[in-house]
Design an enzyme around this catalytic site. Structure first.
Site, PDB file in Angstrom:
ATOM      1  CG  MET B  30      -1.911  -1.324   1.155  1.00 17.21           C
ATOM      2  SD  MET B  30      -3.525  -0.961   1.954  1.00 17.21           S
ATOM      3  CE  MET B  30      -2.918  -0.663   3.688  1.00 17.21           C
ATOM      4  CG  HIS B  37       6.926  -2.267   2.077  1.00 16.31           C
ATOM      5  ND1 HIS B  37       6.878  -1.301   2.892  1.00 16.31           N
ATOM      6  CD2 HIS B  37       5.904  -2.574   2.003  1.00 16.31           C
ATOM      7  CE1 HIS B  37       5.313  -1.021   3.295  1.00 16.31           C
ATOM      8  NE2 HIS B  37       4.989  -1.894   2.818  1.00 16.31           N
ATOM      9  CB  SER B 187       2.896   2.030   5.941  1.00 16.10           C
ATOM     10  OG  SER B 187       3.799   1.573   5.130  1.00 16.10           O
TER      11      SER B 187
END
Lengths: 281, 281
Positions: B30, B37, B187
């Protein structure tokens, strides 16, 4: 003609075909094949390099009081017919192979289109159809898939989830195949006694009446539906499940037939539920 | 590095890669990318010929009172990071491109595994995850997909529907990446004030306590959970959403840790909901 009974063997074979650049056609069926199915097979042969027919009576699209157990199964006869029209492979899994223990994922088309027509009386039907057809597309790696117009709502539902889930497969709808009498070919016609089979002609006859009226200029949806309903009500062995007219393929309610529309019906003849339809416009 | 913003262009490109025999790796994200990531991207680079990262804040996995609008979006910075680790293409669609008008098909994992842990407080979350990930698999034609262990329940759900729907993709789970302090990369860490960030260390600290106890021989699930709960309750800014221990990957209730198990927790630090976990055994 190759016969595959496991998901793994069918999928590995299909993935190899794809790597060789072959274009795969799939015709999903529940077996008990008739001329309607064979017409789908011929359309698939014309359009693709390798035709797979699946023969699987899918338990998840039958409700608890429906005819899953009684549904005709005649795999050897089906194979002879498939071979005669040049089908390249048959996928014929057992229910446990498609739905092993722990299975719990369903593809659900949540929009109105699954709650109308057949969806109104068969609440889990299209969830079962969408789930098994998604599985079959993934297993066979189909580029083109072929469905009969007789299950027109099924075609609408399949096109919807193919678009929504971005499945890389093109859907082809093939016209209804009828007996000379007008009766739409169906695996469920074997349930009918000779007397019921004559009574069942009221389905196609009533649709023809509506079509004639449409061709003479009638555009009022209520009038067209009433014509069909009245004709069916004149047949003592028939009991109407629904007679309805929707825009096609959106399946939205219409008052006048100004665009392409689906006139569809489901009728019980004795204990057998039959469906038929025509597309107007 | 190629950037695709439409389904059609991404899918056509991916289908061409497949025809050329390339092996495609997908890392669904996202955005607001962090070292966790990038570790997934490196794993994908190692295992495949062509790595696609998707960057899409998926509206269907957020509940009405969750942080969809606030979720950090920083696409240009993300692209610089992706390019630095050698990602080959980015798929970055708008919500309307993934969910155009009329969209109504969802992939629903109906089993218990979606109702526990995060699923208990987030009833539509995993339906949204399963739907978007199915779409991404179809659009990118991924052979291998990479997910972080931090969302361990998500990995279980993805493996479940991949198996159930016979998707021809292999799922890889990559270990959690932590800051030096022990805080799991997320995040959502950008939401934390400096004071909250210190408080948030209680998540990893409490899991370490349980791990130490496990390594010293403690096998009682209730005792291990109580250790974690007590530690978190000692932090004034923390409020427990859940602390739970299940077999992994089946996610079945256990009384003693005799097999591979997931000790997972969700804790609110101020308004920010954070998750973390360890696998025991």
């Amino acid at each position: 003609m190759k016969i595959f009974r496991t998901v793994k063997e069918m999928q590995e074979f299909a993935l190899r075909l794809k790597q060789e650049g072959r274009r795969i056609g799939l015709v999903p069926t529940m077996g008990a094949l008739h001329e309607g199915h064979l017409t789908l097979m011929r359309a698939a042969k014309e359009a693709t390099d390798f035709v797979i027919a699946s023969v699987f009576v899918n338990p998840t699209q039958f409700g608890p009081n429906e005819d899953f157990d009684a549904y005709p199964r005649r795999f050897e006869e089906d194979c002879r017919k498939l071979e005669s029209v040049g089908v390249d492979a048959v996928f014929h899994p057992e229910p446990d192979e498609m739905y092993p223990q722990g299975f719990c994922t369903y593809v659900n088309v949540e929009g109105d289109i699954t709650h109308k027509l057949c969806g109104a009386q068969r609440p889990i039907h299209f969830r079962g159809v969408a789930t098994v057809v998604t599985k079959l597309f993934n297993i066979t790696q189909a580029d083109e898939a072929f469905f009969g117009q007789k299950d027109a709502q099924q075609v609408v539902v399949v096109c919807r989830f193919v678009q929504d889930l971005n499945l890389p497969v093109h859907i082809n709808m093939v016209p209804i195949v009828r007996e000379e009498s007008g009766l739409a070919r169906s695996s469920r016609n074997v349930y009918l006694s000779p007397e019921e089979k004559t009574a069942a002609l009221v389905l196609s006859r009533s649709l023809r009446l509506a079509k004639d009226a449409y061709e003479k200029g009638e555009r009022n949806a209520a009038v067209l539906k009433a014509l069909v309903t009245k004709e069916i009500e004149g047949e003592p062995l028939a009991s109407i499940d629904y007679v309805d007219l929707f825009s096609f393929p959106a399946l939205e309610a219409i008052e006048t037939v100004d665009e392409k529309s689906l006139l569809a019906l489901a009728v019980r003849i004795g204990k057998t539920r039959l469906i038929d339809n025509i597309i107007l416009g």
